[in-house]
Design a protein around this motif. Structure first.
Motif, mmCIF file in Angstrom:
data_model
loop_
_atom_site.group_PDB
_atom_site.id
_atom_site.type_symbol
_atom_site.label_atom_id
_atom_site.label_comp_id
_atom_site.label_asym_id
_atom_site.label_seq_id
_atom_site.Cartn_x
_atom_site.Cartn_y
_atom_site.Cartn_z
ATOM 1 N N SER A 237 8.170 -48.044 23.868
ATOM 2 C CA SER A 237 6.877 -47.389 23.984
ATOM 3 C C SER A 237 5.724 -48.372 23.917
ATOM 4 O O SER A 237 5.847 -49.484 23.397
ATOM 5 C CB SER A 237 6.713 -46.336 22.875
ATOM 6 O OG SER A 237 6.762 -46.941 21.599
ATOM 7 N N THR A 238 4.600 -47.937 24.478
ATOM 8 C CA THR A 238 3.314 -48.602 24.339
ATOM 9 C C THR A 238 2.380 -47.576 23.691
ATOM 10 O O THR A 238 2.826 -46.567 23.152
ATOM 11 C CB THR A 238 2.781 -49.043 25.708
ATOM 12 O OG1 THR A 238 2.605 -47.880 26.545
ATOM 13 C CG2 THR A 238 3.747 -50.008 26.384
ATOM 14 N N THR A 239 1.085 -47.840 23.718
ATOM 15 C CA THR A 239 0.157 -46.884 23.115
ATOM 16 C C THR A 239 0.072 -45.589 23.913
ATOM 17 O O THR A 239 -0.281 -44.541 23.359
ATOM 18 C CB THR A 239 -1.244 -47.501 23.008
ATOM 19 O OG1 THR A 239 -1.677 -47.921 24.311
ATOM 20 C CG2 THR A 239 -1.242 -48.710 22.078
ATOM 21 N N ARG A 240 0.437 -45.614 25.201
ATOM 22 C CA ARG A 240 0.298 -44.419 26.043
ATOM 23 C C ARG A 240 1.636 -43.789 26.415
ATOM 24 O O ARG A 240 1.745 -42.561 26.514
ATOM 25 C CB ARG A 240 -0.462 -44.776 27.332
ATOM 26 C CG ARG A 240 -0.636 -43.608 28.302
ATOM 27 C CD ARG A 240 -1.449 -44.007 29.511
ATOM 28 N NE ARG A 240 -2.842 -44.229 29.183
ATOM 29 C CZ ARG A 240 -3.760 -43.256 29.123
ATOM 30 N NH1 ARG A 240 -3.423 -42.007 29.359
ATOM 31 N NH2 ARG A 240 -5.002 -43.548 28.822
ATOM 32 N N GLU B 185 6.074 -43.474 26.353
ATOM 33 C CA GLU B 185 7.413 -43.731 25.823
ATOM 34 C C GLU B 185 8.386 -43.558 26.980
ATOM 35 O O GLU B 185 8.366 -42.527 27.664
ATOM 36 C CB GLU B 185 7.765 -42.751 24.710
ATOM 37 C CG GLU B 185 9.167 -42.988 24.140
ATOM 38 C CD GLU B 185 9.558 -41.920 23.142
ATOM 39 O OE1 GLU B 185 9.394 -42.167 21.926
ATOM 40 O OE2 GLU B 185 10.020 -40.830 23.579
ATOM 41 N N THR C 226 8.646 -52.532 33.260
ATOM 42 C CA THR C 226 7.275 -52.972 32.979
ATOM 43 C C THR C 226 6.395 -51.741 32.799
ATOM 44 O O THR C 226 6.367 -50.863 33.662
ATOM 45 C CB THR C 226 6.731 -53.842 34.121
ATOM 46 O OG1 THR C 226 7.613 -54.947 34.329
ATOM 47 C CG2 THR C 226 5.352 -54.377 33.779
ATOM 48 N N ASP D 59 -0.601 -49.684 30.531
ATOM 49 C CA ASP D 59 -1.316 -48.488 30.090
ATOM 50 C C ASP D 59 -2.543 -48.172 30.935
ATOM 51 O O ASP D 59 -2.985 -47.027 30.987
ATOM 52 C CB ASP D 59 -1.731 -48.641 28.625
ATOM 53 C CG ASP D 59 -0.546 -48.502 27.668
ATOM 54 O OD1 ASP D 59 0.464 -47.906 28.072
ATOM 55 O OD2 ASP D 59 -0.648 -48.985 26.533
ATOM 56 N N ASP E 241 -4.040 -54.181 33.773
ATOM 57 C CA ASP E 241 -3.136 -54.785 32.795
ATOM 58 C C ASP E 241 -1.921 -55.382 33.500
ATOM 59 O O ASP E 241 -1.433 -54.826 34.491
ATOM 60 C CB ASP E 241 -2.654 -53.735 31.787
ATOM 61 C CG ASP E 241 -3.757 -53.317 30.824
ATOM 62 O OD1 ASP E 241 -4.821 -53.960 30.848
ATOM 63 O OD2 ASP E 241 -3.548 -52.339 30.075
ATOM 64 N N ARG F 73 3.607 -54.667 29.908
ATOM 65 C CA ARG F 73 4.536 -55.237 28.919
ATOM 66 C C ARG F 73 5.957 -55.100 29.430
ATOM 67 O O ARG F 73 6.399 -53.997 29.761
ATOM 68 C CB ARG F 73 4.396 -54.510 27.580
ATOM 69 C CG ARG F 73 5.325 -55.052 26.510
ATOM 70 C CD ARG F 73 5.133 -54.329 25.199
ATOM 71 N NE ARG F 73 6.075 -54.791 24.192
ATOM 72 C CZ ARG F 73 6.159 -54.292 22.969
ATOM 73 N NH1 ARG F 73 5.351 -53.313 22.610
ATOM 74 N NH2 ARG F 73 7.053 -54.767 22.121
#
Length: 235
Positions: A102-105, A107, A218, A221, A225, A228
């Protein structure tokens, strides 16, 4: 003042004389010690040796034992040798299929690769075409959850299969055979806040691409960017 009147001991006392004085006789006389020539001001050799041993033992006990923080690390310690241990989700330590990341936005969870998907793609395509010679279709199941409260597109999430010098992105499948339809394709558009959505990604791969294979996922968000990367085993 003489030794007898000052009370200073100047020599050995004869035991018989001392007992006679205790029973009412006169006090025993103390005589000056007689030292061998050259040893009047020096202690015996054995006394000096014993004193040196005792002093050494005291010094050893005074030295603190090394603590865990003061012990020098082993030479093969990665921190000493300059080796950086790769974290989980890297090419050296890929995650197994089914592991959510997951990232901040977002999963995202990836399933296992379906390598022999030529027939599935042909059945979903209105006018099916055979893959180019030496190539075949593979499908990868992806599950996406929007972790925010607002609706967003998952267009910045991509996956690529890396094997034998190839890096084939799911975005390139349409470039090879644009008329082909991916069965159960993932709809990345307008995923509501908190919504969970799943679907397939399609890959047109060269023969043998399933050997020594990795998947690079990859997740970005927001536009601009770099995203990640997360690495998975193909399963």
């Amino acid at each position: 003042m003489s030794a007898e009147t000052s009370g200073e001991a100047t020599g050995p006392i004869d035991l018989r004389e001392f007992l006679r004085a205790a029973h009412g006789g006169s006090a025993p006389a103390r005589t000056a010690p007689v030292w061998p020539e050259g040893q009047r001001t020096h202690a015996p050799r054995w006394a000096r040796v014993c004193a040196a041993l005792i002093a050494g033992a005291i010094l050893l006990n005074a030295v603190p034992s090394p603590s865990a923080s003061s012990v020098e690390p082993a030479r093969d310690d990665p921190a000493v040798a300059g080796v950086v241990v790769a974290p989980a989700g890297s090419p050296l330590h890929p995650l197994p299929a089914g592991t959510p990341v997951s990232t901040t936005r977002w999963e995202v969870t990836l399933g296992e690769v379906e390598w022999s998907a030529d027939q599935l793609v042909a059945q979903a395509t209105y006018i099916p075409l055979s893959p180019p010679e030496g190539w075949h279709w593979a499908l990868l199941r992806m599950q996406v959850r929007n972790l925010t409260a607002s609706t967003a597109d998952a267009g910045l999430i991509s996956a690529a299969i890396v094997s034998r010098g190839y890096e084939i992105s799911d975005r390139r499948a349409g470039d090879h055979q644009p008329a082909q339809t991916i069965p159960g394709a993932l709809d990345r558009i307008a995923i509501a806040g908190g919504e969970l959505r799943a679907g397939n990604l399609g890959f047109l791969l060269p023969a043998g691409a399933g050997e020594d294979c990795l998947i690079r996922l990859t997740i970005a968000d927001r536009p601009g960017d770099d995203g990640r990367p997360f690495w998975f085993a193909c399963g």
